[in-house]
Design a protein around this motif. Structure first.
Motif, PDB file in Angstrom:
ATOM      1  N   TRP A  73      -7.581   4.633  -2.519  1.00 10.05           N
ATOM      2  CA  TRP A  73      -7.533   3.630  -1.292  1.00 10.05           C
ATOM      3  C   TRP A  73      -6.914   4.184  -0.059  1.00 10.05           C
ATOM      4  O   TRP A  73      -7.386   3.750   1.048  1.00 10.05           O
ATOM      5  CB  TRP A  73      -7.097   2.274  -1.765  1.00 10.05           C
ATOM      6  CG  TRP A  73      -7.929   1.415  -2.578  1.00 10.05           C
ATOM      7  CD1 TRP A  73      -7.734   1.118  -3.986  1.00 10.05           C
ATOM      8  CD2 TRP A  73      -9.059   0.599  -1.982  1.00 10.05           C
ATOM      9  NE1 TRP A  73      -8.702   0.369  -4.351  1.00 10.05           N
ATOM     10  CE2 TRP A  73      -9.445   0.059  -3.197  1.00 10.05           C
ATOM     11  CE3 TRP A  73      -9.908   0.621  -1.014  1.00 10.05           C
ATOM     12  CZ2 TRP A  73     -10.686  -0.869  -3.244  1.00 10.05           C
ATOM     13  CZ3 TRP A  73     -10.861  -0.261  -0.899  1.00 10.05           C
ATOM     14  CH2 TRP A  73     -11.233  -0.783  -2.125  1.00 10.05           C
ATOM     15  N   GLU A  74      -5.983   4.929  -0.639  1.00 10.55           N
ATOM     16  CA  GLU A  74      -5.290   5.549   0.821  1.00 10.55           C
ATOM     17  C   GLU A  74      -6.041   6.601   1.765  1.00 10.55           C
ATOM     18  O   GLU A  74      -5.872   6.862   2.791  1.00 10.55           O
ATOM     19  CB  GLU A  74      -4.075   6.311   0.359  1.00 10.55           C
ATOM     20  CG  GLU A  74      -4.500   7.730  -0.448  1.00 10.55           C
ATOM     21  CD  GLU A  74      -4.464   7.326  -1.939  1.00 10.55           C
ATOM     22  OE1 GLU A  74      -4.079   8.383  -2.628  1.00 10.55           O
ATOM     23  OE2 GLU A  74      -4.671   6.349  -2.464  1.00 10.55           O
ATOM     24  N   PRO A  91      -9.820  -5.773  -2.260  1.00 14.13           N
ATOM     25  CA  PRO A  91      -8.383  -6.075  -3.213  1.00 14.13           C
ATOM     26  C   PRO A  91      -7.279  -6.602  -1.993  1.00 14.13           C
ATOM     27  O   PRO A  91      -7.162  -5.563  -1.206  1.00 14.13           O
ATOM     28  CB  PRO A  91      -7.772  -4.789  -3.961  1.00 14.13           C
ATOM     29  CG  PRO A  91      -9.107  -4.127  -4.073  1.00 14.13           C
ATOM     30  CD  PRO A  91     -10.150  -4.232  -2.837  1.00 14.13           C
ATOM     31  N   PRO A  92      -6.677  -7.667  -2.524  1.00 19.40           N
ATOM     32  CA  PRO A  92      -5.467  -7.920  -1.141  1.00 19.40           C
ATOM     33  C   PRO A  92      -4.512  -7.016  -1.262  1.00 19.40           C
ATOM     34  O   PRO A  92      -4.069  -6.807  -0.059  1.00 19.40           O
ATOM     35  CB  PRO A  92      -5.165  -9.365  -2.145  1.00 19.40           C
ATOM     36  CG  PRO A  92      -6.139  -9.982  -2.917  1.00 19.40           C
ATOM     37  CD  PRO A  92      -6.996  -8.615  -3.450  1.00 19.40           C
ATOM     38  N   GLY A  93      -4.180  -6.331  -2.190  1.00 15.83           N
ATOM     39  CA  GLY A  93      -3.003  -5.314  -1.988  1.00 15.83           C
ATOM     40  C   GLY A  93      -3.407  -4.106  -1.107  1.00 15.83           C
ATOM     41  O   GLY A  93      -2.537  -3.235  -0.902  1.00 15.83           O
ATOM     42  N   GLN A  94      -4.754  -3.893  -0.748  1.00 14.85           N
ATOM     43  CA  GLN A  94      -5.210  -2.832  -0.075  1.00 14.85           C
ATOM     44  C   GLN A  94      -5.875  -3.085   1.221  1.00 14.85           C
ATOM     45  O   GLN A  94      -6.137  -2.135   2.089  1.00 14.85           O
ATOM     46  CB  GLN A  94      -6.578  -2.054  -1.015  1.00 14.85           C
ATOM     47  CG  GLN A  94      -5.976  -1.764  -2.198  1.00 14.85           C
ATOM     48  CD  GLN A  94      -5.140  -0.868  -2.274  1.00 14.85           C
ATOM     49  OE1 GLN A  94      -4.847  -0.018  -1.631  1.00 14.85           O
ATOM     50  NE2 GLN A  94      -4.397  -0.848  -3.465  1.00 14.85           N
ATOM     51  N   ARG A  95      -5.694  -4.317   1.390  1.00 17.74           N
ATOM     52  CA  ARG A  95      -6.393  -4.691   2.793  1.00 17.74           C
ATOM     53  C   ARG A  95      -5.807  -4.199   4.102  1.00 17.74           C
ATOM     54  O   ARG A  95      -6.346  -3.680   5.103  1.00 17.74           O
ATOM     55  CB  ARG A  95      -6.440  -6.382   2.932  1.00 17.74           C
ATOM     56  CG  ARG A  95      -7.476  -6.913   1.890  1.00 17.74           C
ATOM     57  CD  ARG A  95      -7.319  -8.463   1.912  1.00 17.74           C
ATOM     58  NE  ARG A  95      -8.282  -8.996   0.885  1.00 17.74           N
ATOM     59  CZ  ARG A  95      -8.033 -10.315   0.473  1.00 17.74           C
ATOM     60  NH1 ARG A  95      -7.305 -10.995   0.919  1.00 17.74           N
ATOM     61  NH2 ARG A  95      -8.990 -10.689  -0.504  1.00 17.74           N
TER      62      ARG A  95
END
Length: 332
Positions: free
Chosen positions: A276-277, A312-316
């Motif tokens: 995701w980064e 995904p919430p942690g990646q927004r």
């Protein structure tokens, strides 16, 4: 959904729109009521960008080549250069009027993001290198603030591109060497695979400001998995394009617009390949299309944060702007 701390958009053709007669200082309703561009409902104004929380974007210098569909485009270097210079003047006049701030270094980006009262920050990106006379001319554009160059759009004097297969030309190899020497980043968007792999050999940072996945939508306009991995291997970020035919294979005008889940499909594919980064936004809104071709639910630029709701919430926050901010402050 909690709003992300900020958005960074990897690709907006702001000055190209202005060159067509669009006044981006208007509210969107007023722009739509007086829009000189027919058949493409506008989505982008400075107020829309503010409403979306966009703090920085990559603003293009895009010279349109002459084609059957664009008979008034450029036919030679002089014509391409004239278009790009006119667009550069738009950015400078907008800066003088306080609508934006041109950013040239990672330190400037960091300071800009730390100032909540700052106007839109713009990093200049040249999309298609035909405005550059030759490698010796690159210094002029770098001095003017151009920090990234995509050598191709379709075929240019420098490289094969979208629907125009081929590698770098001799002039393209000289340009890539000059870019490496001056610290100008390679934008892989629009490059044909053959040109990309040659360009990679010159070293230096590389991104794809606006490019979806070829695994989901065929064609050399989109990134192969191998190219995506190579970009991530250089620390680069890939911007997701919000255009229905780039999101869903076989989409044609008149069909229901692609849904936001299609954007998530491309994001998840890239994340599965490289993490995701390395995923960001590169909306390209108003880049030759209007709201008729945007994903369903994105009817104006202030709607762009809705894309994050399907991630995904942690990646927004990272996709919204954090990944581009990390890249900009490290490599610009």
């Amino acid at each position: 959904m909690n709003a992300p701390p900020f958005l960074i958009d990897g690709h907006l053709d702001l000055a190209f729109g202005a060159a067509l007669g669009r006044d981006l200082t208007l509210e969107l309703g007023a722009l739509r009521a007086s829009d000189p561009v027919q058949g493409e409902t506008a989505t982008v104004t400075f107020s829309e960008l503010r409403a979306a929380g966009t703090r920085v974007c990559f603003g293009t210098l895009f010279a349109l080549p002459r084609t059957a569909q664009s008979p008034h485009g450029y036919a030679d270097h002089a014509g391409a250069r004239a278009q790009a210079l006119g667009q550069l003047d738009h950015y400078r006049r907008w800066e003088d009027a306080g609508h934006l701030r041109l950013l040239r270094t990672g330190a400037e980006v960091a300071a800009h993001l730390a100032d909540p009262a700052a106007p839109l920050g713009v990093v200049l990106l040249m999309e298609g290198a035909d405005p550059v006379r030759d490698a010796d001319d690159l210094g002029f554009w770098a001095q003017a603030g151009v920090r990234l160059i995509g050598p191709a759009w379709g075929r240019t004097r420098y490289a094969g591109g979208t629907d125009a297969p081929g590698g770098l030309t001799d002039a393209g190899r000289e340009l890539l060497a000059a870019m490496r020497g001056l610290g100008v980043t390679l934008d892989a968007s629009h490059l044909d695979d053959a040109a990309f792999w040659e360009a990679l050999e010159f070293g230096g940072p590389v991104v794809a400001t606006h490019a979806n996945s070829r695994a989901l939508v065929p064609g050399n306009r989109h990134l192969s998995d191998g190219v995506a991995r190579a970009i991530a291997g250089r620390g680069g970020v890939i911007g997701l394009v919000l255009l229905s035919p780039f999101l869903r294979a076989g989409w044609t005008p008149g069909q229901p617009r692609a849904g936001l889940e299609a954007v998530a499909d491309h994001a998840r594919h890239y994340a599965g390949l490289v993490g995701w980064e390395h995923v960001g936004l590169g909306s390209d809104l108003d880049g030759g299309f209007g709201s008729e071709k945007t994903p369903a639910g994105i009817d104006r630029y202030r709607d762009v944060p809705r894309v994050l709701e399907v991630l995904p919430p942690g990646q927004r926050a990272a996709v919204a702007g954090g990944n581009w901010a990390r890249w900009l402050t490290r490599y610009l």
